[in-house]
Write an enzyme that holds these catalytic residues in place. Structure first.
Site, PDB file in Angstrom:
ATOM      1  N   ASP A  82      29.090  47.851  16.451  1.00  0.00           N
ATOM      2  CA  ASP A  82      29.546  46.914  15.410  1.00  0.00           C
ATOM      3  C   ASP A  82      28.884  46.804  13.995  1.00  0.00           C
ATOM      4  OD1 ASP A  82      31.100  45.082  13.702  1.00  0.00           O
ATOM      5  OD2 ASP A  82      31.337  43.585  15.305  1.00  0.00           O
ATOM      6  N   MET A  96      19.121  31.748  22.640  1.00  0.00           N
ATOM      7  CA  MET A  96      18.163  32.872  22.242  1.00  0.00           C
ATOM      8  C   MET A  96      17.287  32.350  21.021  1.00  0.00           C
ATOM      9  SD  MET A  96      21.077  35.287  20.057  1.00  0.00           S
ATOM     10  CE  MET A  96      22.460  34.159  20.112  1.00  0.00           C
ATOM     11  N   ASP A 103      23.963  39.875  17.712  1.00  0.00           N
ATOM     12  CA  ASP A 103      25.419  40.483  18.223  1.00  0.00           C
ATOM     13  C   ASP A 103      25.253  41.858  18.900  1.00  0.00           C
ATOM     14  OD1 ASP A 103      27.880  40.447  18.691  1.00  0.00           O
ATOM     15  OD2 ASP A 103      28.560  40.849  16.849  1.00  0.00           O
TER      16      ASP A 103
HETATM   17  N1  LIG Z   1      19.570  34.239  17.100  1.00  0.00           N
HETATM   18  C1  LIG Z   1      20.068  33.717  15.882  1.00  0.00           C
HETATM   19  N2  LIG Z   1      19.544  33.259  14.954  1.00  0.00           N
HETATM   20  C2  LIG Z   1      19.841  32.728  13.705  1.00  0.00           C
HETATM   21  N3  LIG Z   1      21.445  32.844  13.495  1.00  0.00           N
HETATM   22  C3  LIG Z   1      22.193  33.406  14.499  1.00  0.00           C
HETATM   23  C4  LIG Z   1      21.646  33.855  15.702  1.00  0.00           C
HETATM   24  N4  LIG Z   1      22.562  34.325  16.413  1.00  0.00           N
HETATM   25  C5  LIG Z   1      23.697  34.023  16.025  1.00  0.00           C
HETATM   26  N5  LIG Z   1      23.468  33.760  14.787  1.00  0.00           N
HETATM   27  C6  LIG Z   1      24.497  33.205  13.566  1.00  0.00           C
HETATM   28  O1  LIG Z   1      25.630  33.323  14.326  1.00  0.00           O
HETATM   29  C7  LIG Z   1      26.757  33.955  13.796  1.00  0.00           C
HETATM   30  C8  LIG Z   1      27.486  34.606  14.846  1.00  0.00           C
HETATM   31  O2  LIG Z   1      26.837  35.208  15.784  1.00  0.00           O
HETATM   32  P1  LIG Z   1      27.221  36.537  16.473  1.00  0.00           P
HETATM   33  O3  LIG Z   1      27.329  37.680  15.573  1.00  0.00           O
HETATM   34  O4  LIG Z   1      26.404  36.839  17.720  1.00  0.00           O
HETATM   35  O5  LIG Z   1      28.793  36.055  17.129  1.00  0.00           O
HETATM   36  P2  LIG Z   1      29.785  36.972  17.369  1.00  0.00           P
HETATM   37  O6  LIG Z   1      30.737  36.352  18.503  1.00  0.00           O
HETATM   38  O7  LIG Z   1      29.446  38.428  17.767  1.00  0.00           O
HETATM   39  O8  LIG Z   1      30.602  36.907  15.941  1.00  0.00           O
HETATM   40  P3  LIG Z   1      31.240  38.214  15.255  1.00  0.00           P
HETATM   41  O9  LIG Z   1      32.048  38.997  16.442  1.00  0.00           O
HETATM   42  O10 LIG Z   1      32.196  37.847  14.289  1.00  0.00           O
HETATM   43  O11 LIG Z   1      30.235  38.956  14.587  1.00  0.00           O
HETATM   44  C9  LIG Z   1      25.925  35.211  13.134  1.00  0.00           C
HETATM   45  O12 LIG Z   1      26.315  35.868  12.245  1.00  0.00           O
HETATM   46  C10 LIG Z   1      24.509  34.485  12.429  1.00  0.00           C
HETATM   47  O13 LIG Z   1      25.018  33.762  11.286  1.00  0.00           O
END
Ligand SMILES: Nc1ncnc2c1ncn2[C@@H]1O[C@H](COP(=O)(O)OP(=O)(O)OP(=O)(O)O)[C@@H](O)[C@H]1O
Length: 437
Positions: free
Chosen positions: A285, A242, A304
């Site tokens: 969440d 993304m 997320d």
């Molecule tokens: N598009 C993006 N741009 C910048 N940073 C991102 C992006 N997507 C994710 N991140 C970084 O990666 C981290 C983890 O991504 P995400 O929250 O999607 O994962 P997750 O598996 O859902 O983790 P959790 O359940 O712990 O929130 C985010 O907190 C952010 O710091």
């Protein structure tokens, strides 16, 4: 051999279990050694106190870092459901885990990239940083660049994790039991089931990408909210590619001016109402880490969408009635709306209905004033305390509708963020467009 902070994520069930056996052994060795020391000095600390020593907490965090997704999700749900009952050592442990992801070694990462995007996967990028810049709950996130210079965030799932979620969650529960971090009063079984269900959904990155795209389209009209664009050709069941977003974390927004902080919370609450009443789809969440903010453009960036839920029309309508009745301070209508949502299905004594309704009234206090000052109020913790008190009383909730629990959690999470940012916002005005006659 991989360096200390890039241990291969164990993919087999047995490998994961062996890790746990080792930990229980280490903890017990520490406990026995300290017991002997205590006896020789004439001290007598309890077994619990010995287990909860910092070195054992550290040993636990080391082991759990391989089971990080399961441990973090369990911690998240537990602290929402049983917050005040949990010992401070558990929050300490979760904090350590949050900061302590074990990245995949390069070889393992490249293996995943090849099997998902093909042998020539690297040709899709002009640059791909093999070191992750962020940890996801069941994966890690890398920065990359396309040939035309566009910046990307590539979320890569740990290999094999999707198949081991259920056993990971059970292993974490065993570990927490060994370490005595969960008090006896807390019934883990329903939470464990929910954690497994949520993680299994979150392991489907294609589904998460679909939700990202749904929100991307639905929020095109909002100049103050950004959702990262998904690159379908580089997205698979185990990888989401993304647009990279550069905002600051919400935790650092406490430093910003009042006007920025109020704008953030007003925008998030307006989005909550929009999700509930218009999209009928909710990112459920409301974790601090799931939002970024760009103060130059005053935009909130949403991350997320793994925990996105559809909201049935009847539930959405029920909440519109409930929040309208609460705005007008009409308790009887609150009861009727709660029934329409699915509360009070069984024959419940009047007294219990009264208590649950007073919880709704408490949670909707911000709707009955022009501006609600979250910074000066204890609302978020009062709601948590009251919810906890009710859930401890056997059968009080008679299993509330599951959609309702998610909606309440989301709102409670937003209240917590509002309290942390110490803002005063016109919640009533934000709900006004949805008020029924
Ligand atoms: N598009 C993006 N741009 C910048 N940073 C991102 C992006 N997507 C994710 N991140 C970084 O990666 C981290 C983890 O991504 P995400 O929250 O999607 O994962 P997750 O598996 O859902 O983790 P959790 O359940 O712990 O929130 C985010 O907190 C952010 O710091």
């Amino acid at each position: 051999m991989a360096s200390d902070n890039t241990r291969k994520v164990p993919t087999g069930r047995l490998a994961r279990l062996v890790n746990i056996g080792g930990l229980a052994g280490n903890v017990m060795t520490n406990v026995i050694a300290d017991r002997v020391k205590d006896l020789s000095r004439g001290d007598k600390r309890s077994y619990g106190a010995l287990v909860l020593q910092p070195k054992n907490i550290k040993a636990l965090a080391d082991k759990l870092s391989h089971l990080r997704g399961a441990a973090m999700k369990l911690g998240q749900l537990l602290s929402m459901d049983a917050g005040e009952l949990l010992p401070p050592e558990l929050s300490g442990l979760l904090e350590q885990l949050r900061n302590k992801a074990t990245p995949m070694p390069h070889k393992q990462l490249i293996g995943v990239m090849e099997s998902e995007l093909g042998k020539n996967w690297i040709d899709n990028f002009s640059y791909f940083d093999l070191r992750p810049f962020a940890a996801a709950s069941i994966g890690q996130v890398h920065k990359a660049t396309l040939a035309d210079g566009r910046q990307l965030a590539v979320k890569v799932q740990y290999p094999g994790i999707a198949n081991s979620i259920n056993s990971d969650v059970d292993n974490v529960a065993t570990l927490l039991a060994v370490s005595r971090l969960i008090p006896k009063e807390v019934d883990l079984v329903p939470t464990l089931e929910e954690v497994k269900r949520q993680l299994n959904v979150e392991a489907d990155y294609k589904l998460e990408a679909k939700h990202l795209k749904d929100f991307y389209s639905a929020l095109q009209h909002r100049k103050d909210i950004t959702v990262p664009k998904v690159y379908d050709a580089l997205t698979t069941q185990h990888i989401i590619t993304m647009e990279y977003l550069e905002g600051m974390s919400l935790a650092s927004c406490t430093e910003l001016d009042q006007s920025h902080r109020e704008h953030i919370i007003s925008t998030l609450l307006a989005l909550f109402f929009e999700e509930l009443f218009e999209f009928r789809q909710m990112q459920s969440d409301p974790n601090f880490a799931n939002y970024l903010y760009d103060p130059r453009t005053s935009t909130i960036q949403l991350l997320d969408f793994g925990a996105t839920r559809d909201i049935p029309l009847a539930v959405s309508e029920g909440y519109r009635q409930l929040l309208s009745a609460a705005t007008n301070n009409n308790k009887q209508q609150v009861i009727d709306a709660a029934k329409a949502i699915g509360f009070f299905q069984n024959d419940i004594p009047e007294q219990q209905i009264e208590t649950v309704v007073s919880m709704f009234m408490l949670a909707t206090t911000p709707l009955r004033c022009d501006y609600f000052d979250f910074g000066k109020s204890e609302l978020a913790s009062q709601i948590k305390d009251m919810g906890l008190e009710l859930s401890m009383k056997q059968g009080y909730w008679h299993t509330p509708p599951v959609d309702a629990m998610f909606i309440h959690r989301k709102l409670a999470g937003l209240y917590l963020i509002a309290a942390r940012l110490e803002v005063k916002v016109p919640v009533q005005q934000l709900f006004a467009p949805y008020l029924t006659d």
